[in-house]
Design a protein around this motif. Structure first.
Motif, short mmCIF file in Angstrom:
data_model
loop_
_atom_site.label_atom_id
_atom_site.label_comp_id
_atom_site.label_asym_id
_atom_site.label_seq_id
_atom_site.Cartn_x
_atom_site.Cartn_y
_atom_site.Cartn_z
N ASP A 38 27.65 50.60 43.02
CA ASP A 38 27.41 49.19 42.70
C ASP A 38 25.99 48.82 43.16
O ASP A 38 25.64 49.06 44.32
CB ASP A 38 28.44 48.34 43.45
CG ASP A 38 28.40 46.88 43.04
OD1 ASP A 38 27.31 46.36 42.75
OD2 ASP A 38 29.48 46.25 43.03
N TRP A 41 25.57 46.84 46.50
CA TRP A 41 25.94 47.39 47.80
C TRP A 41 24.72 47.49 48.71
O TRP A 41 23.58 47.62 48.23
CB TRP A 41 26.54 48.77 47.66
CG TRP A 41 27.94 48.83 47.14
CD1 TRP A 41 28.84 47.81 47.08
CD2 TRP A 41 28.59 49.96 46.58
NE1 TRP A 41 30.02 48.25 46.54
CE2 TRP A 41 29.90 49.57 46.23
CE3 TRP A 41 28.22 51.27 46.36
CZ2 TRP A 41 30.81 50.44 45.66
CZ3 TRP A 41 29.13 52.14 45.79
CH2 TRP A 41 30.41 51.73 45.45
N ASP A 74 32.40 49.59 49.41
CA ASP A 74 32.32 48.13 49.34
C ASP A 74 32.58 47.51 50.72
O ASP A 74 31.85 46.60 51.14
CB ASP A 74 33.32 47.58 48.32
CG ASP A 74 33.08 46.11 48.03
OD1 ASP A 74 31.99 45.77 47.52
OD2 ASP A 74 33.98 45.30 48.35
N ARG A 78 29.89 45.35 52.90
CA ARG A 78 30.17 44.00 53.42
C ARG A 78 29.93 43.93 54.92
O ARG A 78 29.37 42.95 55.42
CB ARG A 78 31.61 43.59 53.11
CG ARG A 78 31.84 43.29 51.67
CD ARG A 78 33.29 42.94 51.43
NE ARG A 78 33.56 42.92 50.01
CZ ARG A 78 34.42 42.10 49.45
NH1 ARG A 78 35.10 41.24 50.17
NH2 ARG A 78 34.62 42.15 48.16
#
Length: 143
Positions: A38, A41, A74, A78
């Motif tokens: 992604d 990220w 992910d 985060r």
């Protein structure tokens, strides 16, 4: 498998029958392709995920393993992006990374060994070089 990390098979003195139940085999699904990272990220999560696709253990991954890897990347992203680092989330990410066999210790516990197809063993090459230098120092020259 609890306890210390097992040695590699070529470092063990004995090859006793492994403890535990016999291996159960099942048909694998079609070999999945690694999904793309992604772009949102964190760079560290992206590097980890892309390295995972290049690593030897990924040849054993099923589609569900890649889905887990996306989730782990992910969560890692985060945690790295938020202002306050969460130790609990870090531990969960590390645990999931172990389940994906991303460390040497995890692979040894699962009895998976990866071997590079490279030239001679660097330690053996160093021994040969050392022996050559001893031979030259002793006046043996080229034989």
């Amino acid at each position: 498998m609890p306890g210390p990390i097992p040695k590699r098979s070529d470092q063990r003195r004995r090859n006793n029958k492994p403890d535990g139940p016999d291996l159960v085999k099942a048909s694998a699904g079609a070999a999945p392709d690694a999904p793309p990272a992604d772009p949102d990220w964190h760079p560290i999560a992206t590097r980890w995920f892309e390295a995972l696709a290049e690593s030897g253990q990924s040849q054993f991954y099923e589609a569900s393993d890649w889905a887990t890897a996306v989730y782990v990347a992910d969560a890692m992203s985060r945690n790295l992006k938020q202002g306050r680092f969460s130790a609990q989330l870090f531990q969960s990410v590390m645990s999931a990374m172990t389940d994906l066999l991303t460390t040497e210790g995890a692979r040894r516990r699962a009895r998976v060994e990866l071997e590079r197809e490279t030239g001679p063993d660097p330690a053996e090459a160093a021994r040969v070089t050392l022996m050559d230098s001893y031979r030259k120092a002793a006046g043996g020259g080229d034989a």
